[in-house]
Motif scaffolding. Structure first.
Motif, PDB file in Angstrom:
ATOM      1  N   PRO A   1       0.815  -1.223   0.000  1.00  0.00           N
ATOM      2  CA  PRO A   1       0.000   0.000   0.000  1.00  0.00           C
ATOM      3  C   PRO A   1       0.846   1.268   0.000  1.00  0.00           C
ATOM      4  N   GLY A   2       2.041   1.183   0.587  1.00  0.00           N
ATOM      5  CA  GLY A   2       2.924   2.345   0.575  1.00  0.00           C
ATOM      6  C   GLY A   2       3.315   2.748  -0.832  1.00  0.00           C
ATOM      7  N   ILE A   3       3.597   1.759  -1.666  1.00  0.00           N
ATOM      8  CA  ILE A   3       3.931   2.026  -3.068  1.00  0.00           C
ATOM      9  C   ILE A   3       2.759   2.698  -3.766  1.00  0.00           C
TER      10      ILE A   3
ATOM     11  N   TRP B   1       2.461  -3.743  15.140  1.00  0.00           N
ATOM     12  CA  TRP B   1       2.119  -2.970  13.949  1.00  0.00           C
ATOM     13  C   TRP B   1       3.296  -2.156  13.419  1.00  0.00           C
ATOM     14  N   ALA B   2       4.375  -2.054  14.174  1.00  0.00           N
ATOM     15  CA  ALA B   2       5.513  -1.223  13.772  1.00  0.00           C
ATOM     16  C   ALA B   2       6.138  -1.716  12.472  1.00  0.00           C
ATOM     17  N   GLY B   3       6.184  -3.044  12.274  1.00  0.00           N
ATOM     18  CA  GLY B   3       6.748  -3.590  11.042  1.00  0.00           C
ATOM     19  C   GLY B   3       5.951  -3.177   9.819  1.00  0.00           C
ATOM     20  N   TYR B   4       4.621  -3.206   9.950  1.00  0.00           N
ATOM     21  CA  TYR B   4       3.765  -2.795   8.831  1.00  0.00           C
ATOM     22  C   TYR B   4       3.959  -1.306   8.530  1.00  0.00           C
ATOM     23  N   PHE B   5       4.094  -0.500   9.592  1.00  0.00           N
ATOM     24  CA  PHE B   5       4.286   0.938   9.397  1.00  0.00           C
ATOM     25  C   PHE B   5       5.635   1.223   8.736  1.00  0.00           C
ATOM     26  N   ALA B   6       6.674   0.502   9.165  1.00  0.00           N
ATOM     27  CA  ALA B   6       7.992   0.673   8.543  1.00  0.00           C
ATOM     28  C   ALA B   6       7.939   0.287   7.071  1.00  0.00           C
ATOM     29  N   GLY B   7       7.235  -0.808   6.766  1.00  0.00           N
ATOM     30  CA  GLY B   7       7.075  -1.219   5.374  1.00  0.00           C
ATOM     31  C   GLY B   7       6.294  -0.189   4.582  1.00  0.00           C
ATOM     32  N   LEU B   8       5.257   0.389   5.206  1.00  0.00           N
ATOM     33  CA  LEU B   8       4.461   1.428   4.550  1.00  0.00           C
ATOM     34  C   LEU B   8       5.330   2.627   4.187  1.00  0.00           C
ATOM     35  N   CYS B   9       6.147   3.075   5.148  1.00  0.00           N
ATOM     36  CA  CYS B   9       7.059   4.201   4.892  1.00  0.00           C
ATOM     37  C   CYS B   9       8.060   3.859   3.795  1.00  0.00           C
ATOM     38  N   ALA B  10       8.582   2.642   3.844  1.00  0.00           N
ATOM     39  CA  ALA B  10       9.569   2.222   2.855  1.00  0.00           C
ATOM     40  C   ALA B  10       8.962   2.184   1.457  1.00  0.00           C
ATOM     41  N   GLY B  11       7.753   1.625   1.347  1.00  0.00           N
ATOM     42  CA  GLY B  11       7.100   1.561   0.046  1.00  0.00           C
ATOM     43  C   GLY B  11       6.776   2.932  -0.507  1.00  0.00           C
ATOM     44  N   THR B  12       6.307   3.824   0.369  1.00  0.00           N
ATOM     45  CA  THR B  12       5.971   5.186  -0.069  1.00  0.00           C
ATOM     46  C   THR B  12       7.212   5.915  -0.570  1.00  0.00           C
TER      47      THR B  12
ATOM     48  N   LEU C   1      11.107   8.158  -4.409  1.00  0.00           N
ATOM     49  CA  LEU C   1      12.522   8.475  -4.578  1.00  0.00           C
ATOM     50  C   LEU C   1      13.371   7.291  -5.022  1.00  0.00           C
ATOM     51  N   SER C   2      12.789   6.110  -5.134  1.00  0.00           N
ATOM     52  CA  SER C   2      13.556   4.874  -5.390  1.00  0.00           C
ATOM     53  C   SER C   2      14.607   4.654  -4.298  1.00  0.00           C
ATOM     54  N   ALA C   3      14.245   4.988  -3.052  1.00  0.00           N
ATOM     55  CA  ALA C   3      15.177   4.853  -1.924  1.00  0.00           C
ATOM     56  C   ALA C   3      14.412   4.396  -0.697  1.00  0.00           C
ATOM     57  N   GLY C   4      13.837   3.201  -0.774  1.00  0.00           N
ATOM     58  CA  GLY C   4      13.000   2.717   0.309  1.00  0.00           C
ATOM     59  C   GLY C   4      13.739   2.016   1.431  1.00  0.00           C
ATOM     60  N   GLY C   5      15.052   1.893   1.320  1.00  0.00           N
ATOM     61  CA  GLY C   5      15.814   1.157   2.313  1.00  0.00           C
ATOM     62  C   GLY C   5      15.889   1.786   3.698  1.00  0.00           C
ATOM     63  N   PRO C   6      16.113   3.107   3.815  1.00  0.00           N
ATOM     64  CA  PRO C   6      16.324   3.711   5.139  1.00  0.00           C
ATOM     65  C   PRO C   6      15.268   3.405   6.191  1.00  0.00           C
ATOM     66  N   PRO C   7      13.955   3.476   5.913  1.00  0.00           N
ATOM     67  CA  PRO C   7      12.985   3.151   6.975  1.00  0.00           C
ATOM     68  C   PRO C   7      13.128   1.723   7.489  1.00  0.00           C
ATOM     69  N   LEU C   8      13.461   0.792   6.590  1.00  0.00           N
ATOM     70  CA  LEU C   8      13.637  -0.605   6.997  1.00  0.00           C
ATOM     71  C   LEU C   8      14.865  -0.756   7.882  1.00  0.00           C
ATOM     72  N   ILE C   9      15.930  -0.058   7.517  1.00  0.00           N
ATOM     73  CA  ILE C   9      17.178  -0.147   8.275  1.00  0.00           C
ATOM     74  C   ILE C   9      17.004   0.465   9.668  1.00  0.00           C
TER      75      ILE C   9
END
Length: 238
Positions: free
Chosen positions: A79-81, A124-135, A140-148
């Motif tokens: 959904p973030g994407i 729910w934090a994992g889903y939120f981190a994934g949401l931020c990463a996908g968005t 920006l094609s830079a979804g790694g930082p929220p996951l890290i």
């Protein structure tokens, strides 16, 4: 001939960083490779190599792969994407990039200087981190930082952090590789370069992973935050 040698060396360095931290090969490879190869070749070439080394790292860390940690991040990213795609034209990407880079620098400096204790994050934090990463990935094609950032806030072991990042990145890079192939982005020249780059990036990955195996979690996190500061600085500088 010289360009092929430099390309191999660049991928060796990228593999060493990825093997060491679980991320960052693109941070090394793409800017340097764009100096000697057309960017249209760089992106699919880098992604194909990422698929290979993520498969290698996933295999070496197969005992630590945990779908309970990985799936929430992947499910949140979908959904973030979509959100990032919907608001793509309405958001200033340079402002988002600079803001994210600043947050990365501040977060990493805080962790290096203060050394906070690991957090027990809600489910729910994992889903939120994934949401931020996908968005952010779609913007920006830079979804790694929220996951890290998410994984380093936890009380997970060094290898649990690495394997979770690798599991998500393997999914992302594999999906992207299929999309590149379906749309003709990957060319015969891309595959020719792979005959040189894949052995070199695997060698670098192996060496980087062996080094990480010899260090403790505290030093591993310091290395991650050091690279995040570099990543944040590059994002702020545009």
């Amino acid at each position: 001939m010289s360009s092929i040698i430099f390309t191999g060396l660049i991928f060796f360095m990228g593999g060493a960083v990825q093997g060491l931290t679980g991320f960052g090969a693109g941070l090394v490879v793409i800017p340097l490779l764009c100096l000697i190869i057309d960017v249209k070749e760089v992106v699919p070439l880098c992604n194909l190599n990422l698929v290979v080394i993520n498969i290698f790292l996933a295999y070496t860390l197969r005992g630590c792969l945990d779908k309970r940690k990985i799936l929430p991040l992947i499910c949140g990213a979908v959904p973030g994407i979509m959100i990032g795609t919907i608001f793509f034209d309405a958001i200033n990407p340079e402002l988002v990039r600079a803001s994210l880079g600043t947050l990365l620098i501040l977060n990493s400096l805080y962790n290096l200087l203060v050394r906070p204790r690991p957090l027990k994050l809600p489910s729910w934090a994992g889903y939120f981190a994934g949401l931020c990463a996908g968005t952010i990935a779609s913007l920006l094609s830079a979804g790694g930082p929220p996951l890290i950032v998410y994984t380093t806030l936890t009380n997970w072991t060094k290898n649990e952090i690495r394997s979770t990042l690798i599991g998500v990145f393997l999914f992302n890079s594999s999906f992207t590789a299929l999309a590149h192939a379906a749309n003709g982005i990957s060319s015969l020249l891309t595959l020719q370069y792979c005959t040189v780059t894949i052995p070199m990036i695997l060698l670098g990955t192996f060496i980087g992973a062996r080094f990480t195996d010899r260090i403790n979690r505290r030093l591993y996190l310091k290395i991650i935050h050091f690279f995040l500061i570099i990543m944040g600085t590059i994002m702020v500088a545009g």
